[in-house]
Write a protein that holds these residues in place. Structure first.
Motif, PDB file in Angstrom:
ATOM      1  N   ARG A  89      51.130  34.180  32.354  1.00 10.35           N
ATOM      2  CA  ARG A  89      50.518  35.503  32.384  1.00 10.35           C
ATOM      3  C   ARG A  89      49.197  35.524  31.609  1.00 10.35           C
ATOM      4  N   ASP A  90      48.370  34.493  31.771  1.00 15.69           N
ATOM      5  CA  ASP A  90      47.079  34.511  31.115  1.00 15.69           C
ATOM      6  C   ASP A  90      46.102  35.353  31.943  1.00 15.69           C
ATOM      7  N   ALA A  91      44.835  35.395  31.514  1.00 14.66           N
ATOM      8  CA  ALA A  91      43.855  36.270  32.157  1.00 14.66           C
ATOM      9  C   ALA A  91      43.610  35.857  33.612  1.00 14.66           C
ATOM     10  N   VAL A  92      43.475  34.562  33.835  1.00 18.25           N
ATOM     11  CA  VAL A  92      43.230  34.084  35.200  1.00 18.25           C
ATOM     12  C   VAL A  92      44.421  34.375  36.100  1.00 18.25           C
ATOM     13  N   ALA A  93      45.626  34.134  35.585  1.00 11.72           N
ATOM     14  CA  ALA A  93      46.844  34.379  36.362  1.00 11.72           C
ATOM     15  C   ALA A  93      47.005  35.862  36.681  1.00 11.72           C
TER      16      ALA A  93
ATOM     17  N   ALA B  95      44.624  38.036  37.045  1.00 14.42           N
ATOM     18  CA  ALA B  95      43.654  38.383  38.087  1.00 14.42           C
ATOM     19  C   ALA B  95      44.180  37.970  39.467  1.00 14.42           C
ATOM     20  N   ARG B  96      44.778  36.790  39.548  1.00 13.44           N
ATOM     21  CA  ARG B  96      45.362  36.348  40.823  1.00 13.44           C
ATOM     22  C   ARG B  96      46.522  37.227  41.239  1.00 13.44           C
TER      23      ARG B  96
END
Length: 355
Positions: free
Chosen positions: A264-268, A270-271
């Motif tokens: 659940r990081d920032a990139v994940a 966003a996806r």
């Protein structure tokens, strides 16, 4: 005074030594003073030009000083021409930008199509191997299967009815030829004139009734063909679109579920947000097509019952009247269903138009 100094400067010879350098002149100071005086006069003339000179926007641009010859005048139209050239260059740049924008848009469309195809293919393979889950509407799936089975059976009825039409047409043509032969023999065989005569009349009557029956059967075949190959086929096309939408919906649903189980990081995140939006879009499309299929199946069932009730009644009455020898009832059946035969002598019989 100025003129005398410049005249003196103009007529003075400047000796050159063997190395190409100018020699020392006894009157160098006089030349220097003449140059300074001419410079001061030029400055005064320039000031006059700046104060009382012509308006560049109204006339022309003067090159080489105020009061110069016509060769030093640059028309303002040449400046306009350069502006037009600049405008043309800007138009070409704009056209290139538009072309580039269209190319980028097409590339983006191909990219989306490729991604969608990949996801749907992955979902399809997963379903076939039992690894992926699929959305199932049991009631709707049962109705779709009933429709496909009904279409196969109606296609068989249509095939048999066309075969009956062809065979019966050949029989009517044979009866017509046989009636003509009997009539000819009746004229050439005095001893069997009566026997050949009433057989010829019988065959002609059968031929006439056969043509009437063929008109009824052809109307039956045409109506069944419309029901099967147009009405049912249109509903099946909507069903195919619904099934494709269902596959896309499940593909994006599975994709969202996989991303939700990951980090659940920032990139994940966003996806996940992008996948959620795509999931919602395909969910709405799936539900809309499911509603369309439900409505079309309902109207198709009502239309099928109405059409088949009429056509089966026509087929039964026409066949019964023909084989019972009831010519009046056979003709009344065609009038009841508004079936009109092509008059005798026409190029093509009406019951062959749809063949």
């Amino acid at each position: 005074m100025t003129d005398s100094i410049m005249s003196k400067a103009a007529t003075m010879e400047i000796p050159i030594n063997s190395n190409g350098d100018t020699g020392t002149l006894p009157e160098d100071d006089s030349l220097e003073q003449a140059a300074k005086l001419q410079w001061s006069l030029d400055e005064k003339d320039l000031q006059q030009v700046m104060v009382s000179g012509p308006n560049l926007n109204e006339t022309s641009i003067v090159s080489g000083g105020y009061g110069g010859t016509a060769e030093g005048i640059i028309p303002t139209s040449s400046i306009k021409g350069s502006n037009m050239h600049h405008s043309s260059s800007s138009s070409s740049v704009t056209a290139e930008e538009i072309t580039r924008g269209v190319a980028v848009e097409k590339l983006e469309t191909v990219k989306k199509w490729g991604l969608n195809t990949y996801k749907c293919t992955k979902q399809m393979i997963s379903e076939r191997f039992g690894r992926g889950s699929r959305t199932v509407d049991l009631e709707l799936e049962a109705q779709i299967e009933v429709l496909r089975d009904t279409k196969r059976k109606y296609e068989n009825v249509l095939r048999l009815a066309r075969a009956l039409t062809n065979h019966f047409y050949n029989m009517v043509q044979t009866q017509h030829a046989l009636g003509d032969t009997f009539a000819d023999l009746s004229q050439k065989s005095p001893e069997l004139r009566d026997e050949f005569g009433y057989n010829a009349e019988t065959q002609k009557l059968l031929c006439k009734n056969g043509e009437t029956l063929l008109g009824a059967i052809n109307f039956f075949v045409s109506s069944i063909n419309t029901l099967v190959n147009k009405t049912m086929e249109d509903t099946l096309m909507t069903i195919k679109m619904y099934e494709n939408a269902r596959l896309e919906f499940d593909a994006y649903r599975s994709d969202l579920e996989e991303l939700s189980m990951g980090p659940r990081d920032a990139v994940a995140m966003a996806r996940i947000d992008a996948a959620q939006q795509q999931y919602q879009v395909h969910k709405e499309k799936y539900e809309r097509l499911r509603s369309d299929v439900t409505i079309k199946l309902k109207f198709l069932e009502e239309n099928k019952v109405k059409v088949m009730h009429k056509q089966l009644l026509l087929f039964h009455n026409a066949i019964s009247a023909y084989f019972a020898g009831n010519q009046q009832q056979l003709e009344q059946t065609l009038k009841q269903f508004n079936i009109k035969l092509r008059p005798p002598g026409a190029d093509k019989p009406s019951w062959l138009e749809e063949q």
